[in-house]
Design a protein around this motif. Structure first.
Motif, PDB file in Angstrom:
ATOM      1  N   ARG A 182     -25.929 -45.705 -16.452  1.00 12.10           N
ATOM      2  CA  ARG A 182     -24.911 -45.063 -17.285  1.00 12.10           C
ATOM      3  C   ARG A 182     -25.305 -45.115 -18.760  1.00 12.10           C
ATOM      4  NH1 ARG A 182     -21.401 -47.890 -13.591  1.00 12.10           N
ATOM      5  NH2 ARG A 182     -20.328 -46.425 -12.210  1.00 12.10           N
ATOM      6  N   ASP A 183     -25.844 -46.271 -19.207  1.00  3.56           N
ATOM      7  CA  ASP A 183     -26.306 -46.357 -20.601  1.00  3.56           C
ATOM      8  C   ASP A 183     -27.432 -45.369 -20.857  1.00  3.56           C
ATOM      9  OD1 ASP A 183     -24.453 -48.344 -20.990  1.00  3.56           O
ATOM     10  OD2 ASP A 183     -25.892 -49.985 -20.690  1.00  3.56           O
ATOM     11  N   LYS A 184     -28.315 -45.228 -19.856  1.00  3.83           N
ATOM     12  CA  LYS A 184     -29.427 -44.278 -20.007  1.00  3.83           C
ATOM     13  C   LYS A 184     -28.900 -42.856 -20.129  1.00  3.83           C
ATOM     14  CE  LYS A 184     -33.429 -42.470 -17.497  1.00  3.83           C
ATOM     15  NZ  LYS A 184     -34.236 -42.580 -16.244  1.00  3.83           N
ATOM     16  N   ARG A 185     -27.973 -42.489 -19.244  1.00  3.65           N
ATOM     17  CA  ARG A 185     -27.404 -41.140 -19.308  1.00  3.65           C
ATOM     18  C   ARG A 185     -26.639 -40.931 -20.613  1.00  3.65           C
ATOM     19  NH1 ARG A 185     -26.319 -42.099 -13.701  1.00  3.65           N
ATOM     20  NH2 ARG A 185     -24.191 -42.702 -14.206  1.00  3.65           N
ATOM     21  N   ALA A 186     -25.930 -41.990 -21.050  1.00  4.82           N
ATOM     22  CA  ALA A 186     -25.206 -41.861 -22.321  1.00  4.82           C
ATOM     23  C   ALA A 186     -26.176 -41.684 -23.482  1.00  4.82           C
ATOM     24  CB  ALA A 186     -24.328 -43.097 -22.550  1.00  4.82           C
ATOM     25  N   ILE A 188     -29.194 -40.425 -23.287  1.00  5.58           N
ATOM     26  CA  ILE A 188     -29.778 -39.083 -23.160  1.00  5.58           C
ATOM     27  C   ILE A 188     -28.814 -38.032 -23.678  1.00  5.58           C
ATOM     28  CG2 ILE A 188     -30.542 -37.342 -21.496  1.00  5.58           C
ATOM     29  CD1 ILE A 188     -31.687 -39.631 -19.818  1.00  5.58           C
ATOM     30  N   LEU A 189     -27.553 -38.154 -23.290  1.00  5.07           N
ATOM     31  CA  LEU A 189     -26.559 -37.185 -23.761  1.00  5.07           C
ATOM     32  C   LEU A 189     -26.387 -37.271 -25.274  1.00  5.07           C
ATOM     33  CD1 LEU A 189     -23.854 -37.513 -20.950  1.00  5.07           C
ATOM     34  CD2 LEU A 189     -25.504 -35.667 -21.281  1.00  5.07           C
ATOM     35  N   THR A 190     -26.405 -38.516 -25.803  1.00  8.26           N
ATOM     36  CA  THR A 190     -26.282 -38.664 -27.258  1.00  8.26           C
ATOM     37  C   THR A 190     -27.476 -38.039 -27.972  1.00  8.26           C
ATOM     38  OG1 THR A 190     -25.031 -40.711 -26.942  1.00  8.26           O
ATOM     39  CG2 THR A 190     -25.998 -40.329 -29.113  1.00  8.26           C
ATOM     40  N   ALA A 191     -28.687 -38.293 -27.421  1.00 10.28           N
ATOM     41  CA  ALA A 191     -29.883 -37.707 -28.033  1.00 10.28           C
ATOM     42  C   ALA A 191     -29.862 -36.187 -27.960  1.00 10.28           C
ATOM     43  CB  ALA A 191     -31.135 -38.254 -27.349  1.00 10.28           C
ATOM     44  N   GLU A 192     -29.444 -35.661 -26.806  1.00  8.03           N
ATOM     45  CA  GLU A 192     -29.353 -34.204 -26.681  1.00  8.03           C
ATOM     46  C   GLU A 192     -28.324 -33.632 -27.651  1.00  8.03           C
ATOM     47  OE1 GLU A 192     -28.530 -33.351 -22.639  1.00  8.03           O
ATOM     48  OE2 GLU A 192     -30.587 -33.712 -21.950  1.00  8.03           O
ATOM     49  N   GLY A 193     -27.191 -34.342 -27.782  1.00 13.70           N
ATOM     50  CA  GLY A 193     -26.190 -33.880 -28.749  1.00 13.70           C
ATOM     51  C   GLY A 193     -26.723 -33.900 -30.176  1.00 13.70           C
TER      52      GLY A 193
END
Length: 367
Positions: A182-186, A188-193
């Protein structure tokens, strides 16, 4: 008294006989009747009559669908991890005779069969597959139990896995893994944002810079056009002014007298100003004025006397045409003659003032 005792005994015997003879079977149940220890018949729901002291209702079978839950069973997976699986079985007795005589205790039989089948199925899967393959486990249990319990007169309707509990250490590891995922996905999503935000910001800055550059270019073009138009108009105005002055000079046929008049007009302007407290007029001013015309007449293009009418210079459509050239020429000549007369009068007046102010010169002093 004896007769009463006999009657009482007869009544009691009749009641017992009636109780042994009449059997009431509830709805959705079946009674298994044995005669001298051997199966004799099956009683259906309602009022039934049997032979007393010969027939006996040995078993009462519930024909409704039953739900049986078993305690959690430890199962070893393919990767040698022990998990606890809790199951629920829905079954129904279709053949009360087979359920009575083919198996001693069909509930216990179903439990043991479920346990062994569950261990067999889960033993071929690792922990992750076991945790995510509930439907596969349910289907495998239902197939095996239905085949095995068919000869027992039992129909397994449905098998459900209530829970699969891995060991505590495995739970902690799984929770850490899920938290890391979940931290990894978060992240990744933060970096993409952030990337999308940076891209949009850069595109906005690019568009803003392009628009600013285009606006500056348009402004410079407009300013250059305005400056060009202003310069053109200013040059045209100066050209028209020069042409007008030049035309006036040609119309007036200027000679040395006009130039002398212009020189006299400039003399008062020399004395203007607060700093000019004293103005010395030389005694030779008269001779200077007399020779001024002859000196300027030597300039190229300026004759001593105009020789007739001057040639008219065409100023183009912006200048109105003269209706009478001769009359305009005569008016210009009259203006020039008046200016010359005024200049001569001014020169005479200045000469007289100089003579009055200047003391007489002694010729013997010069000698």
């Amino acid at each position: 008294m004896a007769i009463l005792i006999v009657l009482a005994l007869v009544v009691i015997f009749a009641i017992v006989l009636l109780a042994k003879t009449v059997k009431i079977i509830p709805q959705a149940r079946a009674g298994i009747v044995e005669r001298f220890g051997k199966y004799h018949g099956t009683l259906t729901p309602g009022l039934n009559v049997i032979v007393p002291f010969m027939d006996k209702v040995r078993y009462m079978i519930d024909m409704r669908e039953q739900v049986v839950t078993f305690p959690p069973q430890p199962v070893i997976t393919e990767d040698n991890l022990t998990v606890s699986i809790d199951t629920v079985i829905y079954f129904q007795v279709n053949d009360p005779i087979a359920a009575t005589y083919e198996i001693a205790n069909y509930i216990q039989a179903v439990e043991q069969l479920t346990m062994t089948t569950l261990r067999n199925i889960a033993g071929g899967m690792d922990l992750e597959q076991t945790l995510t393959s509930r439907e596969r486990i349910n289907t495998g249990l239902s197939t095996v139990l239905d085949e095995a319990t068919g000869r027992w007169g039992i129909k397994v309707k449905r098998v459900e896995v209530k829970s699969i509990d891995p060991p505590v250490s495995i739970k902690d590891a799984m929770e850490k893994q899920m938290r890391a995922d979940r931290d990894k996905r978060a992240s990744i999503l933060t970096a993409e944002g952030q990337r999308q935000s940076a891209i949009l910001t850069a595109e906005g800055n690019k568009q803003s810079a392009i628009l600013n550059a285009e606006g500056a270019r348009e402004a410079q073009i407009l300013r250059a056009q305005a400056d060009r138009e202003s310069s053109i108009l200013r040059a045209q105005g100066e050209g028209q002014a020069i042409q007008t002055v030049f035309q006036a000079i040609h119309d007036g046929s200027p000679d040395q007298s006009l130039l002398a008049y212009q020189y006299l007009q400039m003399l008062p302007k020399i004395a203007e100003g607060d700093a000019n407290k004293l103005w010395i007029v030389p005694s030779e001013i008269g001779k200077a004025l007399e020779g001024l015309g002859s000196t300027l007449s030597d300039m190229k293009g300026i004759p001593a006397n105009s020789g007739g009418p001057a040639k008219r210079v065409d100023l183009g459509p912006t200048e109105p045409a003269l209706s009478s050239p001769d009359r305009a020429r005569s008016e210009a000549d009259a203006a020039v003659q008046a200016a010359i007369a005024e200049a001569n009068a001014s020169a005479n007046g200045i000469r007289e003032q100089v003579q009055q102010v200047e003391p007489p010169v002694d010729p013997s002093a010069d000698a």
